[in-house]
Design an enzyme around this catalytic site. Sequence first.
Site, PDB file in Angstrom:
ATOM      1  N   TYR A  33       0.838  -1.201   0.000  1.00 30.67           N
ATOM      2  CA  TYR A  33       0.000   0.000   0.000  1.00 30.67           C
ATOM      3  C   TYR A  33       0.869   1.245   0.000  1.00 30.67           C
ATOM      4  O   TYR A  33       2.073   1.191   0.263  1.00 30.67           O
ATOM      5  CB  TYR A  33      -0.951  -0.001   1.195  1.00 30.67           C
ATOM      6  CG  TYR A  33      -0.311   0.360   2.524  1.00 30.67           C
ATOM      7  CD1 TYR A  33      -0.465   1.629   3.075  1.00 30.67           C
ATOM      8  CD2 TYR A  33       0.444  -0.575   3.236  1.00 30.67           C
ATOM      9  CE1 TYR A  33       0.111   1.963   4.285  1.00 30.67           C
ATOM     10  CE2 TYR A  33       1.031  -0.259   4.446  1.00 30.67           C
ATOM     11  CZ  TYR A  33       0.866   1.011   4.967  1.00 30.67           C
ATOM     12  OH  TYR A  33       1.446   1.332   6.171  1.00 30.67           O
ATOM     13  N   LYS A 149       6.583  -2.036   1.858  1.00 29.23           N
ATOM     14  CA  LYS A 149       5.412  -1.431   2.516  1.00 29.23           C
ATOM     15  C   LYS A 149       4.200  -2.349   2.332  1.00 29.23           C
ATOM     16  O   LYS A 149       3.288  -2.074   1.549  1.00 29.23           O
ATOM     17  CB  LYS A 149       5.142  -0.029   1.965  1.00 29.23           C
ATOM     18  CG  LYS A 149       4.230   0.814   2.860  1.00 29.23           C
ATOM     19  CD  LYS A 149       4.193   2.241   2.368  1.00 29.23           C
ATOM     20  CE  LYS A 149       3.248   3.105   3.198  1.00 29.23           C
ATOM     21  NZ  LYS A 149       3.734   3.326   4.567  1.00 29.23           N
ATOM     22  N   GLU A 181      12.312   2.145  14.242  1.00 28.76           N
ATOM     23  CA  GLU A 181      11.405   3.192  13.753  1.00 28.76           C
ATOM     24  C   GLU A 181      10.172   3.229  14.632  1.00 28.76           C
ATOM     25  O   GLU A 181      10.038   2.437  15.571  1.00 28.76           O
ATOM     26  CB  GLU A 181      11.024   2.937  12.291  1.00 28.76           C
ATOM     27  CG  GLU A 181      10.429   1.576  12.027  1.00 28.76           C
ATOM     28  CD  GLU A 181      10.308   1.250  10.540  1.00 28.76           C
ATOM     29  OE1 GLU A 181      10.438   2.161   9.711  1.00 28.76           O
ATOM     30  OE2 GLU A 181      10.076   0.080  10.221  1.00 28.76           O
ATOM     31  N   LEU A 205      11.391   1.121   6.949  1.00 29.80           N
ATOM     32  CA  LEU A 205      10.747   1.586   5.730  1.00 29.80           C
ATOM     33  C   LEU A 205      11.545   2.747   5.143  1.00 29.80           C
ATOM     34  O   LEU A 205      11.997   3.631   5.873  1.00 29.80           O
ATOM     35  CB  LEU A 205       9.320   2.040   6.026  1.00 29.80           C
ATOM     36  CG  LEU A 205       8.494   2.452   4.802  1.00 29.80           C
ATOM     37  CD1 LEU A 205       8.211   1.249   3.917  1.00 29.80           C
ATOM     38  CD2 LEU A 205       7.196   3.117   5.231  1.00 29.80           C
TER      39      LEU A 205
END
Length: 285
Positions: A33, A149, A181, A205
């Site tokens: 996504y 992702k 993260e 990411l």
Amino acid sequence: MTRTVYLNGTYLPETEARVSIFDRGFLMADGVYEVTSVLGGRLIDFSGHLIRLQRSLDELGISNPLTSDEWLAAHRELVAVNKITDGMVYLQVTRGNPGDRDFAWGEGVAPTVVLFTQDKPGLADNPQALTGLRVISIPDIRWGRRDIKTVQLLYPSMAKMMAKKAGVDDAWFVEDGNVTEGTSNNVYIVKGNKIITRPLSNDILHGITRAAVLRFAKEAQFEIEERLFTVEEAKAADEAFTTSASAFVMPVVEIDGAAIGTGKPGRVAPRLREIYLDEMRKAAI
């Protein structure tokens, strides 16, 4: 108001959108996504999101169902028809419906494509940008390809709820003693004029907002150091902040109950937020 959504080439009311129970996105979280912010009716850093979408699809071996022009047209149509001034456009591509459930997948299955909007008036005026976020640290037990992702968001969702239960805003993941993260953002600490953030790898990411903010930070004469850092370093930092497509640049003022710096947003994060929003608005399409 019922939203108009996009499903496999058709625009239709959200109440009429249907995806098969055999879609691998539903059964296997086999999909990716992207989320693109909208400010003033225009798309923010759209090309960056398309580039990352292609990378994610390539890593999973899913064919890209639309051309760049078709993706742009679909985004613009949904923004227009749903009258979005500030908000987001969510897109999802799954491997599709092979007709039954199986761990292995065959060839020739058409990907499933879904897009919808989220109306967020005043998206860039989040009051937390003035007060800062409070976070907790938790173990990072996600799979090893966080650079893709994917729609595998169970643990980040659980982490958001852990943070909520603890009475704070978010959680930072920690692996081997180092911060990776946030639940839905890249993270940074500031020491003097130096911005420290984890380098790109399979462990985090590859944030589109991250790339833009670091570019602007260099132009503003900040020193960038891409390396691992610990929770203890974060507690001892002058400032900390996060970046993401929907929250832009957000100061972080507390981790695990310990104030970072003065316990209030410092000079760096607000300045980078201002620069980012100004530049992105000028470049929006």
